[in-house]
Design an enzyme around this catalytic site. Structure first.
Site, PDB file in Angstrom:
ATOM      1  N   CYS A 176       0.891  -1.165   0.000  1.00  0.00           N
ATOM      2  CA  CYS A 176       0.000   0.000   0.000  1.00  0.00           C
ATOM      3  C   CYS A 176       0.925   1.209   0.000  1.00  0.00           C
ATOM      4  O   CYS A 176       1.768   1.322  -0.892  1.00  0.00           O
ATOM      5  CB  CYS A 176      -0.949  -0.026   1.198  1.00  0.00           C
ATOM      6  SG  CYS A 176      -0.192  -0.414   2.796  1.00  0.00           S
ATOM      7  N   ARG A 225      -2.328   3.066  15.923  1.00  0.00           N
ATOM      8  CA  ARG A 225      -3.682   2.816  15.422  1.00  0.00           C
ATOM      9  C   ARG A 225      -4.700   2.671  16.562  1.00  0.00           C
ATOM     10  O   ARG A 225      -5.853   3.060  16.419  1.00  0.00           O
ATOM     11  CB  ARG A 225      -3.712   1.545  14.559  1.00  0.00           C
ATOM     12  CG  ARG A 225      -2.826   1.628  13.319  1.00  0.00           C
ATOM     13  CD  ARG A 225      -3.353   2.632  12.309  1.00  0.00           C
ATOM     14  NE  ARG A 225      -2.452   2.745  11.161  1.00  0.00           N
ATOM     15  CZ  ARG A 225      -1.598   3.744  10.969  1.00  0.00           C
ATOM     16  NH1 ARG A 225      -1.540   4.752  11.831  1.00  0.00           N
ATOM     17  NH2 ARG A 225      -0.816   3.770   9.907  1.00  0.00           N
TER      18      ARG A 225
END
Length: 602
Positions: A375, A421
């Site tokens: 990604c 996160r």
């Protein structure tokens, strides 16, 4: 683990308790104690409050704060457990109302949780009654912001199994048949000098030297070079993972990177193109060029085939989960449920992640080519795709221990930024780095388990337990952003692993329908018609929403109980029969002979 119920709904009544109880999460309860505690858990403060239960209205109770949890007992009628919330679950604590606020129960605390709940407590308005509890709760819920240790570092629990022993990278690569004549193990990152977010042990093409790897690292974001995750035992095609190339606006090229990708292509003996799956939407990948990133262009990589998978970034996923939370807690509006769920786009994102993983798995399984997945930085969407594809292709990862290995390898070792996160122990709830990437992965696994109910050794409770302890900070498993930082903090020496808890009582997490199948690839149907909201996770706090039990599972459990009853009755008949035989010959039989006759094997 954490439970939220009231006396009216599924309460854990303390009535008729013995002098000591062991609770679900391993806490012990002495009768003369006011709260259950884990070894190493200490009480900080307590206070009378009114819990504004969104389902049953105000409940008078006493809230207790420890260095691990927020715990609430009702004080009306029988004392009843209302809330048991690990402080790591708390995302935000706000003051509600002021000293001059009017209206009943308008002064107190508002607590936002990471597990889809909001908690509200009303306090008496006189004398700044909430100041102390607000300050102490803030201090212990956000230890990293107050120079305090995570509870994992003071937890003194003991388990029969050592969960840190579950994953050994060398053993896992050997299980895959590595190293071999095409792939080698390199220790170039032993001290994290090549890449501080990668593990110390890496598998790379046999024909690539360590000097080649250093040159490639300079052209990959965060130095995250293409390395092997999994090799197909029959086709020898591989799943590789990395980060984006640093192409930039000027379209920079790097001959070493181009040659390295060619070596990967040739390593499985195929002459076809290397397939590159870029998890991002095309427009995002192009936009990344402006910040120095980009993607592999056809001119520079003629032997590669690039496909964009259109999975959105961490910010889109965060907003999607916020919208989902709004429609599931505290109230579910039945009349507009389907349109409300659709507007969150949550299941749409789940679909795109699963669709991407299916493409990766299918390409590798067919043997047509090896696959390279990335990604932007290779630690979010990349981990989702590689781990789900491996779960589809390798039945080992569908066992309890195999899944633990998969999480340790593809997520923890390869630097998914759990601290950033999840925001462990950090009071900055508005941090834009926070995102439910790992939750999405577990949701995808649950979707697969629903479609293949006999293929997974673990059950739903296993997945929910993992998510609960993703936030709890009771174990060291998900703390920090990388293996490098975990070694620096000596996490494996100073904390317990979540797998210690699970592997010490596997029966609780085992799927009754599991049927072991070797080398069978699973391809879930990733259409919206076949995906569903995980009610038992996202709406579990609402006592009025109860998912209907699986009728097949119910019948299966009934038949097991019936079988056990028949066995018990048969054993009783055998014992009775043997006793009669013994009595008839009692005059000529010694006591020891009588005992041996009664002990009938079944």
């Amino acid at each position: 683990m954490a439970s939220s119920s009231t006396s009216k709904y599924n309460s854990n009544s303390l009535e008729n308790s013995s002098s000591k109880q062991n609770l679900k999460d391993g806490s012990s309860w002495e009768q003369n104690e006011e709260i259950p505690r884990l070894p190493g858990e200490t009480r900080v403060t307590d206070k009378d409050v009114i819990y504004m239960c969104p389902f049953n209205g105000p409940v008078k109770g006493r809230v207790y704060i420890t260095n691990y949890r927020l715990y609430l007992r009702s004080v009306e009628n029988d004392p009843v457990v209302i809330l048991d919330v690990p402080l790591g679950v708390i995302s935000r604590i706000e003051k509600m109302g002021g000293a001059s606020s009017r209206g009943e129960n308008s002064y107190g605390l508002d607590i936002t949780c990471k597990d889809m709940r909001n908690l509200r407590f009303a306090l008496k308005q006189e004398g700044h009654s909430r100041r102390d509890i607000f300050e102490l709760l803030t201090k212990y819920a956000f230890p990293q912001s107050h120079n305090l240790p995570f509870f994992a570092f003071v937890n003194e629990e003991k388990f029969p199994e050592n969960g840190w022993m579950v994953y050994n990278p060398m053993s896992e690569y050997r299980r895959q048949g590595l190293p071999n004549e095409r792939w080698r193990v390199t220790f170039i990152n032993e001290h994290y000098g090549l890449c501080d977010t990668y593990p110390s042990l890496l598998v790379v093409p046999y024909n690539a030297t360590d000097e080649d790897l250093k040159k490639v690292a300079a052209f990959r974001s965060r130095n995250r070079i293409p390395v092997l995750s999994w090799v197909h035992p029959e086709t020898q095609a591989v799943i590789m993972r990395c980060s984006q190339p640093l192409v930039g606006m000027s379209g920079k090229r790097n001959k070493d990177d181009e040659r390295y990708l060619d070596i990967i292509r040739e390593a499985n003996g195929q002459i076809s193109k290397l397939t590159i799956y870029d998890a991002r939407p095309n427009v995002n990948a192009v936009a990344n060029k402006a910040t120095g990133g980009g993607y592999e262009g056809e001119d520079a990589y003629p032997n590669a085939e690039l496909t964009f998978l259109d999975i959105h970034n961490i910010h889109v996923m965060r907003e999607s989960l916020k919208k989902l939370k709004d429609i599931v807690y505290p109230n579910v509006e039945e009349s507009h449920w389907l349109s409300s769920l659709e507007s969150t786009h949550w299941l749409e994102h789940i679909k795109l992640v699963l669709t991407g993983a299916i493409q990766v798995a299918d390409k590798v399984s067919s043997g047509r080519s090896s696959v390279l997945v990335h990604c932007s930085d290779g630690w979010d969407r990349t981990a989702q795709l590689t781990s789900l594809a491996m779960l589809m292709l390798d039945s080992y990862y569908r066992t309890i221990e195999g899944f633990e290995v998969l999480v340790q390898k593809e997520w923890i070792s390869f630097g998914h930024k759990f601290a950033s996160r999840i925001g462990h122990g950090d009071k900055n709830h508005a941090d834009t780095d926070r995102s439910p990437i790992f939750l999405q992965f577990i949701d995808c696994v649950w979707q697969m388990s629903k479609q293949f109910p006999t293929a997974f050794e673990f059950n739903e409770q296993f997945l929910i337990t993992i998510l609960d302890h993703l936030y709890s900070c009771r174990f060291g498993t998900f703390l920090y952003n990388s293996e490098f930082l975990r070694e620096k903090e000596k996490v494996t020496e100073r904390t317990l692993s979540l797998w210690s808890l699970i592997n010490s009582d596997k029966s609780k997490y085992t799927n009754a329908f599991y049927s072991k199948e070797l080398n069978r690839a699973l391809y879930p149907v990733a259409s919206m018609r076949h995906l569903e909201l995980w009610v038992n996770y996202y709406i579990r706090w609402n006592p009025r929403i109860r998912q209907q039990p699986n009728p097949v599972e119910q019948r299966y459990l009934e038949l097991l109980a019936l079988r056990d009853d028949y066995i018990r009755r048969l054993e009783e008949l055998q014992i009775t029969n043997n006793a009669k035989i013994s009595n008839s010959s009692a005059s000529s039989t010694s006591p020891s002979q009588m005992v041996s006759q009664v002990q009938t094997q079944f």
